[in-house]
Scaffold this motif. Structure first.
Motif, PDB file in Angstrom:
ATOM      1  N   ARG A  55      90.774 -94.504   9.871  1.00 57.40           N
ATOM      2  CA  ARG A  55      91.709 -93.453   9.311  1.00 57.40           C
ATOM      3  C   ARG A  55      91.529 -92.255  10.157  1.00 57.40           C
ATOM      4  O   ARG A  55      90.677 -92.124  10.869  1.00 57.40           O
ATOM      5  CB  ARG A  55      91.578 -93.387   7.778  1.00 57.40           C
ATOM      6  CG  ARG A  55      90.150 -92.827   7.735  1.00 57.40           C
ATOM      7  CD  ARG A  55      89.829 -92.590   5.940  1.00 57.40           C
ATOM      8  NE  ARG A  55      90.521 -91.380   5.446  1.00 57.40           N
ATOM      9  CZ  ARG A  55      90.108 -91.013   4.352  1.00 57.40           C
ATOM     10  NH1 ARG A  55      88.876 -91.276   3.609  1.00 57.40           N
ATOM     11  NH2 ARG A  55      90.697 -90.069   3.580  1.00 57.40           N
TER      12      ARG A  55
ATOM     13  N   ASP B 167      81.943-101.989   1.299  1.00 57.64           N
ATOM     14  CA  ASP B 167      82.231-100.783   1.850  1.00 57.64           C
ATOM     15  C   ASP B 167      81.838-100.348   3.210  1.00 57.64           C
ATOM     16  O   ASP B 167      82.435 -99.633   3.794  1.00 57.64           O
ATOM     17  CB  ASP B 167      81.782 -99.921   0.844  1.00 57.64           C
ATOM     18  CG  ASP B 167      82.419 -98.475   1.120  1.00 57.64           C
ATOM     19  OD1 ASP B 167      83.884 -98.182   0.993  1.00 57.64           O
ATOM     20  OD2 ASP B 167      81.487 -97.247   1.223  1.00 57.64           O
TER      21      ASP B 167
ATOM     22  N   LEU C  63      85.923-101.452  -2.824  1.00 51.96           N
ATOM     23  CA  LEU C  63      85.168-100.435  -2.028  1.00 51.96           C
ATOM     24  C   LEU C  63      84.005-100.205  -2.857  1.00 51.96           C
ATOM     25  O   LEU C  63      83.170 -99.495  -2.354  1.00 51.96           O
ATOM     26  CB  LEU C  63      86.262 -99.348  -2.099  1.00 51.96           C
ATOM     27  CG  LEU C  63      87.562 -99.278  -1.223  1.00 51.96           C
ATOM     28  CD1 LEU C  63      88.472 -98.326  -1.509  1.00 51.96           C
ATOM     29  CD2 LEU C  63      87.101 -99.457   0.284  1.00 51.96           C
ATOM     30  N   SER C  64      83.614-100.044  -4.112  1.00 54.50           N
ATOM     31  CA  SER C  64      82.608-100.063  -4.571  1.00 54.50           C
ATOM     32  C   SER C  64      81.536-100.974  -4.345  1.00 54.50           C
ATOM     33  O   SER C  64      80.390-101.033  -5.011  1.00 54.50           O
ATOM     34  CB  SER C  64      82.785 -99.776  -6.394  1.00 54.50           C
ATOM     35  OG  SER C  64      84.000 -99.105  -6.771  1.00 54.50           O
TER      36      SER C  64
ATOM     37  N   GLY D 255      89.808-100.501  -5.670  1.00 54.65           N
ATOM     38  CA  GLY D 255      88.817 -99.542  -5.783  1.00 54.65           C
ATOM     39  C   GLY D 255      87.491-100.531  -5.995  1.00 54.65           C
ATOM     40  O   GLY D 255      86.439 -99.966  -5.436  1.00 54.65           O
TER      41      GLY D 255
ATOM     42  N   HIS E 273      81.595 -92.568  -2.705  1.00 56.91           N
ATOM     43  CA  HIS E 273      82.120 -91.963  -1.635  1.00 56.91           C
ATOM     44  C   HIS E 273      81.269 -91.910  -0.379  1.00 56.91           C
ATOM     45  O   HIS E 273      81.388 -91.447   0.502  1.00 56.91           O
ATOM     46  CB  HIS E 273      82.863 -90.790  -1.892  1.00 56.91           C
ATOM     47  CG  HIS E 273      84.005 -90.967  -2.711  1.00 56.91           C
ATOM     48  ND1 HIS E 273      85.224 -91.310  -2.665  1.00 56.91           N
ATOM     49  CD2 HIS E 273      83.935 -90.774  -4.188  1.00 56.91           C
ATOM     50  CE1 HIS E 273      86.131 -91.456  -3.400  1.00 56.91           C
ATOM     51  NE2 HIS E 273      85.349 -91.170  -4.459  1.00 56.91           N
TER      52      HIS E 273
ATOM     53  N   TRP F 212      82.299 -84.560  -3.910  1.00 57.11           N
ATOM     54  CA  TRP F 212      82.518 -85.760  -4.936  1.00 57.11           C
ATOM     55  C   TRP F 212      82.151 -85.440  -6.639  1.00 57.11           C
ATOM     56  O   TRP F 212      82.762 -86.161  -7.151  1.00 57.11           O
ATOM     57  CB  TRP F 212      81.982 -86.746  -4.152  1.00 57.11           C
ATOM     58  CG  TRP F 212      82.551 -87.174  -2.941  1.00 57.11           C
ATOM     59  CD1 TRP F 212      82.154 -87.405  -1.583  1.00 57.11           C
ATOM     60  CD2 TRP F 212      84.184 -87.446  -2.895  1.00 57.11           C
ATOM     61  NE1 TRP F 212      82.971 -87.306  -0.751  1.00 57.11           N
ATOM     62  CE2 TRP F 212      84.038 -87.678  -1.286  1.00 57.11           C
ATOM     63  CE3 TRP F 212      85.073 -87.597  -3.563  1.00 57.11           C
ATOM     64  CZ2 TRP F 212      85.406 -87.936  -0.603  1.00 57.11           C
ATOM     65  CZ3 TRP F 212      86.391 -87.684  -3.007  1.00 57.11           C
ATOM     66  CH2 TRP F 212      86.496 -87.915  -1.250  1.00 57.11           C
TER      67      TRP F 212
ATOM     68  N   TRP G  37      91.112 -83.224   3.997  1.00 52.77           N
ATOM     69  CA  TRP G  37      91.108 -82.693   2.542  1.00 52.77           C
ATOM     70  C   TRP G  37      89.450 -82.613   1.967  1.00 52.77           C
ATOM     71  O   TRP G  37      89.331 -81.881   1.067  1.00 52.77           O
ATOM     72  CB  TRP G  37      91.891 -83.374   1.672  1.00 52.77           C
ATOM     73  CG  TRP G  37      91.347 -84.509   1.088  1.00 52.77           C
ATOM     74  CD1 TRP G  37      91.200 -85.809   1.559  1.00 52.77           C
ATOM     75  CD2 TRP G  37      90.824 -84.595  -0.403  1.00 52.77           C
ATOM     76  NE1 TRP G  37      90.899 -86.683   0.992  1.00 52.77           N
ATOM     77  CE2 TRP G  37      90.448 -86.145  -0.450  1.00 52.77           C
ATOM     78  CE3 TRP G  37      90.682 -83.747  -1.404  1.00 52.77           C
ATOM     79  CZ2 TRP G  37      90.066 -86.602  -1.597  1.00 52.77           C
ATOM     80  CZ3 TRP G  37      90.254 -84.294  -2.218  1.00 52.77           C
ATOM     81  CH2 TRP G  37      89.801 -85.512  -2.755  1.00 52.77           C
TER      82      TRP G  37
ATOM     83  N   VAL H 255      96.827 -95.958  -5.968  1.00 48.55           N
ATOM     84  CA  VAL H 255      96.603 -95.208  -7.380  1.00 48.55           C
ATOM     85  C   VAL H 255      97.197 -93.986  -7.271  1.00 48.55           C
ATOM     86  O   VAL H 255      97.859 -93.576  -8.738  1.00 48.55           O
ATOM     87  CB  VAL H 255      94.943 -95.038  -7.798  1.00 48.55           C
ATOM     88  CG1 VAL H 255      94.564 -96.473  -8.329  1.00 48.55           C
ATOM     89  CG2 VAL H 255      94.301 -94.637  -6.326  1.00 48.55           C
ATOM     90  N   MET H 256      97.371 -93.168  -6.522  1.00 43.56           N
ATOM     91  CA  MET H 256      97.695 -91.886  -6.633  1.00 43.56           C
ATOM     92  C   MET H 256      99.233 -91.912  -6.571  1.00 43.56           C
ATOM     93  O   MET H 256     100.184 -91.035  -7.186  1.00 43.56           O
ATOM     94  CB  MET H 256      97.150 -90.823  -5.390  1.00 43.56           C
ATOM     95  CG  MET H 256      95.834 -90.695  -5.689  1.00 43.56           C
ATOM     96  SD  MET H 256      95.137 -90.117  -4.210  1.00 43.56           S
ATOM     97  CE  MET H 256      94.946 -88.372  -4.376  1.00 43.56           C
TER      98      MET H 256
ATOM     99  N   HIS I 205      85.019 -98.598   4.849  1.00 39.35           N
ATOM    100  CA  HIS I 205      84.959 -97.248   4.649  1.00 39.35           C
ATOM    101  C   HIS I 205      85.533 -96.452   5.744  1.00 39.35           C
ATOM    102  O   HIS I 205      85.374 -96.814   6.961  1.00 39.35           O
ATOM    103  CB  HIS I 205      83.499 -96.578   4.699  1.00 39.35           C
ATOM    104  CG  HIS I 205      83.298 -95.144   4.541  1.00 39.35           C
ATOM    105  ND1 HIS I 205      83.675 -94.567   3.473  1.00 39.35           N
ATOM    106  CD2 HIS I 205      82.835 -94.514   5.464  1.00 39.35           C
ATOM    107  CE1 HIS I 205      83.415 -93.222   3.710  1.00 39.35           C
ATOM    108  NE2 HIS I 205      82.846 -92.993   4.906  1.00 39.35           N
TER     109      HIS I 205
ATOM    110  N   HIS J  12      94.171 -98.077  -0.430  1.00 36.35           N
ATOM    111  CA  HIS J  12      93.949 -98.082  -2.144  1.00 36.35           C
ATOM    112  C   HIS J  12      94.141 -96.592  -2.636  1.00 36.35           C
ATOM    113  O   HIS J  12      94.586 -96.541  -3.784  1.00 36.35           O
ATOM    114  CB  HIS J  12      92.164 -98.004  -1.990  1.00 36.35           C
ATOM    115  CG  HIS J  12      91.311 -97.330  -3.043  1.00 36.35           C
ATOM    116  ND1 HIS J  12      91.656 -97.982  -4.638  1.00 36.35           N
ATOM    117  CD2 HIS J  12      90.642 -96.226  -3.566  1.00 36.35           C
ATOM    118  CE1 HIS J  12      91.071 -96.924  -5.475  1.00 36.35           C
ATOM    119  NE2 HIS J  12      90.557 -96.179  -4.587  1.00 36.35           N
ATOM    120  N   PHE J  13      93.789 -95.421  -2.091  1.00 36.98           N
ATOM    121  CA  PHE J  13      94.161 -94.216  -2.834  1.00 36.98           C
ATOM    122  C   PHE J  13      95.742 -93.813  -2.912  1.00 36.98           C
ATOM    123  O   PHE J  13      96.009 -93.451  -4.003  1.00 36.98           O
ATOM    124  CB  PHE J  13      93.199 -92.979  -2.681  1.00 36.98           C
ATOM    125  CG  PHE J  13      93.427 -92.504  -1.215  1.00 36.98           C
ATOM    126  CD1 PHE J  13      94.747 -91.984  -0.990  1.00 36.98           C
ATOM    127  CD2 PHE J  13      92.378 -92.539  -0.225  1.00 36.98           C
ATOM    128  CE1 PHE J  13      94.650 -91.128   0.451  1.00 36.98           C
ATOM    129  CE2 PHE J  13      92.570 -91.962   1.091  1.00 36.98           C
ATOM    130  CZ  PHE J  13      93.918 -91.285   1.215  1.00 36.98           C
TER     131      PHE J  13
ATOM    132  N   VAL K  37      90.133 -87.224  -9.302  1.00 35.24           N
ATOM    133  CA  VAL K  37      91.269 -88.368  -9.104  1.00 35.24           C
ATOM    134  C   VAL K  37      91.686 -88.853 -10.593  1.00 35.24           C
ATOM    135  O   VAL K  37      92.690 -89.251 -10.901  1.00 35.24           O
ATOM    136  CB  VAL K  37      90.948 -89.678  -8.305  1.00 35.24           C
ATOM    137  CG1 VAL K  37      90.206 -89.282  -7.172  1.00 35.24           C
ATOM    138  CG2 VAL K  37      89.753 -90.563  -9.269  1.00 35.24           C
TER     139      VAL K  37
END
Ligand code: HEM
Ligand SMILES: [Cu+2]
Lengths: 108, 570
Positions: B454, B380, B374-375, B371, B307, B253, B145, B396-397, B384, B392-393, B260
């Motif tokens: 991933r 990361d 990852l920051s 998050g 990112h 980004w 995506w 949150v999503m 990553h 993680h996402f 997000v």
């Protein structure tokens, strides 16, 4: 500006003048593109082209998009948009500017 | 006064649903409530499509070998899953459905500021969606995506240009919605409804609109530039043509991190409403919760480089983006703590919306905290592009944004349809979703930490047990999602008629009828109290519904200029 907002009628002469100015600037852009200004100073070509582009965009926004005659709130919104563009440019260029020539503590 | 309430719910009442029945009256409607429902149908369809792709992903990953599909097909499947769920479901979900329906009512207005623009936004969305369906039929896209060039601009053999155009167009529907909401909130608040009397749902949508307006043009122009490079070989992102691929990541980004927050902020607004009403307390620290939405909107724009820690982005830019990423978690944490403080010593009722709100609190906290992992610049590098990021996402999503959407759908379903859904089934499915969700995504944190990358359709056998757990969770999750679809549909025909205020909640939307009349209120509401003023509503509850109208009438008398619209007797 905010005082005479709603029904400001722009004289047609203004539109014509702006249009002519835009045409002149377009001619400058074309001329600059085919003229090796970098012989004078490296980045000069880009500087001239971008300056011309910014002036043209400003003219369009102020006159063709009527922002010059709009309410304060509209102007604030537009400035916010431009500010956001600057944020995008600033942070992105900060990356490019600091990629080389800066100390890398863990290197070697 | 009691008889009068009965009359108000009698059958002859004109509502936005029964005012006309033709197809044309729906497709050309300017009523924000009907447009909300049009969006509901569109995004529910896409949720289904995205769900089918997700099912294919989880099926493939049950075994370590790539036995169900080729690597190329798998690339297309996860890409389509991501694009559909993000651009065609989650981004429009709460703003376009619940926001459209509720925002004007919460403001005491008859509609949004630009009803025609609102309808246009739906059509623009449908055109973009239609083009994307075309992409899908033609085999989809395989870039992820995130559309990173130069793969997407030069090498991919899939429908990148078409998909880019589809997303470009869809972006405008998002901009139009944001613009409309912003002007509506500025100009259409009911008499007495000052900024600090607004429900937090409205504040959240204001902040969301800000991001939609300032951010979306950047993604639009970025995918357009990508399509141009792909079609005409203009060198923008591809190094072979003199471009810079990392520039694409910056531009992408710059929108997609704020995006997000387009997904989570409206959900946070829903959670504020649910928690206040289900604990019968004013949200703790109202001003902080309101301003934290704005802070998230503004500072969310300054963290996108997190990112890109493993790209050629400079280490110094990385420092800055990392530090600001930590800072931006603060407003989210403020909200989370304030909601928790609101629940503390409240009289909590565990109805379905509240179960979703509690799920949100837990899952969003896990998602947000990871998050922060990852920051961290160093960590990361290890995490990553592993399943840790995927987990993680999704926390949150799905655990955050989607829980909010489902909680909100349950909370306002009686208002939207005038029917009650079966509460027991609601609770059961909410719990199933919570359990299924955790079983699906918690193992992904573990496997990601252990090194499972991933976007691969095959993997080393050591990860199989975790993948099987995840796929098992996904099937439970699917059952949890199918249940609401069934009982919501059932309730439209067989559900009990909903009272005007089934939760004895506060907020203007509960003072009008269920479902609301076409112009939302039969009188101009006047607001005299802060949001979430529960002493006031207890009083009204005891006094009966007629009391609400009497109060409005009194305020209106004070406000002589607005007296005309009083069409209901009292
Ligand atoms: C609490 C604040 C948050 C922080 C500090 C944070 C931080 C991060 C970081 C550093 C990454 C990059 C990981 C990597 O690729 O190595 C990431 C990825 C991601 N985050 Fe968050 N995040 C936060 C909240 C959210 C929220 C609220 C959402 C969505 C509702 C979200 C959605 C995503 C997505 C979709 C990705 C993956 C993008 C991709 O496909 O590569 N994050 N997050
Ligand atoms: Cu981010």
């Amino acid at each position: 500006m905010a005082e005479h907002t709603e029904h400001h009628i722009v004289p047609i002469k203004v539109y014509i003048a702006v249009f002519l100015a835009l045409m002149v600037f377009t001619a400058i852009t074309v001329a600059v593109a085919s003229f090796p200004l970098e012989n004078i100073w490296g980045p000069l070509n880009i500087i001239v082209a971008l300056t011309v582009a910014v002036i043209k965009a400003t003219l369009v926004i102020l006159y063709f998009m009527h922002v010059r005659y709009s309410s304060r709130l509209t102007q604030v919104i537009i400035v916010a948009g431009i500010f956001w563009l600057l944020v995008l440019l600033l942070f992105t260029l900060a990356d490019y500017a600091s990629r080389s020539g800066w100390p890398t503590p863990l290197a070697q | 006064m009691a008889t009068e309430t009965l009359e108000m719910t009698a059958e002859k009442r004109v509502t936005y649903l029964n005012v006309s029945h033709t197809v044309k009256s729906w497709l050309l409607t300017l009523d924000h409530k009907r447009i909300g429902l049009l969006y509901l149908f569109a995004i529910s369809f896409f949720f289904l499509i995205g769900g089918i792709y997700a099912t294919l992903i989880r099926l493939e990953l049950v075994t370590p070998q790539g036995d169900l599909m080729t690597a190329d097909t798998y690339n297309r499947v996860f890409t389509m899953h991501g694009v559909v769920m993000i651009f065609f479901f989650l981004i429009p979900s709460i703003p376009a459905v619940l926001g459209n329906f509720l925002l004007p009512i919460m403001l005491g207005a008859k509609d949004v500021a630009f009803p025609r623009l609102n309808l246009l936004s739906w059509y623009v969305f449908m055109v973009g969606a239609g083009l994307f369906m075309l992409t899908m039929i033609n085999g989809g896209i395989d870039t992820g995506w995130t559309f990173y060039p130069p793969y997407s601009s030069i090498y991919s053999n899939s429908q990148v240009t078409l998909a880019g155009v589809a997303i470009f167009i869809t972006g405008f529907s998002s901009i139009l919605t944001g613009l409309n909401f912003m002007v509506t909130i500025h100009t259409m608040r009911a008499p007495g409804l000052t900024w600090f009397r607004l429900p937090l749902f409205v504040w959240a949508h204001y902040a969301t609109s800000l991001i939609q307006i300032l951010g979306t043009p950047v993604i639009a122009i970025t995918v357009l530039a990508l399509a141009l490079e792909r079609t005409f070989q203009i060198g923008i992102f591809d190094p072979k043509l003199g471009g810079d691929p990392v520039l694409f990541q910056h531009l992408f980004w710059f929108y997609s991190h704020p995006a997000v927050y387009i997904m989570i902020l409206p959900s946070m607004g829903v959670i504020s409403e649910i928690i206040a009403n289900m604990t019968r307390k004013r949200v703790f620290g109202y001003h902080f919760v309101a301003f934290s939405s704005l802070a998230i909107a503004v500072f969310g724009f300054l963290v996108w480089g997190h990112h890109m820690f493993t790209s050629s982005q400079s280490m110094y830019a990385g420092f800055i983006f990392s530090i600001i990423s930590y800072a931006v978690a603060i407003p989210s944490a403020i909200k989370t703590f304030n909601w928790t403080a609101t629940i503390y010593k409240g009289s909590v009722s565990y109805d379905t919306p509240m179960i979703y709100a509690l799920a949100f609190l837990g899952l969003f906290t896990i998602g947000g905290m990871t998050g922060l992992f990852l920051s961290a610049l160093g960590l990361d590098v290890h995490l990553h592009d592993t399943y840790f990021v995927v987990a993680h996402f999704h926390y949150v999503m799905v655990g955050g944004a989607l829980s909010g959407y489902l909680g909100g759908m349950h909370f306002w379903w009686p208002k939207i349809t005038g029917k009650l859904y079966p509460e027991v089934w609601g609770r059961i499915s909410a719990v199933i979703i919570f359990l299924g969700f955790n079983l699906t995504f918690f193992p992904q944190f573990v496997m990601g930490y252990l090194g499972m990358p991933r976007r691969y359709h095959a993997y080393v056998p050591e990860f199989q047990i975790l993948h099987v757990l995840s796929s098992a969770g996904a099937s439970i999750l699917a059952i949890g999602f199918i249940m609401p679809i069934i009982y919501f549909a059932w309730s439209i025909k067989y559900g009990q008629p909903a009272p005007n205020n089934p939760w004895t909640a506060v907020g203007l939307e509960w003072q009008t009828t269920s479902p609301p009349p076409p112009e939302n209120f039969n009188y101009t509401p006047v607001v005299e109290t802060e949001a979430y003023e529960f002493e006031h509503v207890e009083e009204i509850k005891n006094a009966g519904a007629g009391e609400v109208k009497r109060r409005h009438k009194e305020s209106r008398k004070k406000n002589a200029s607005r007296q005309s619209k009083n069409c209901q007797t009292s």
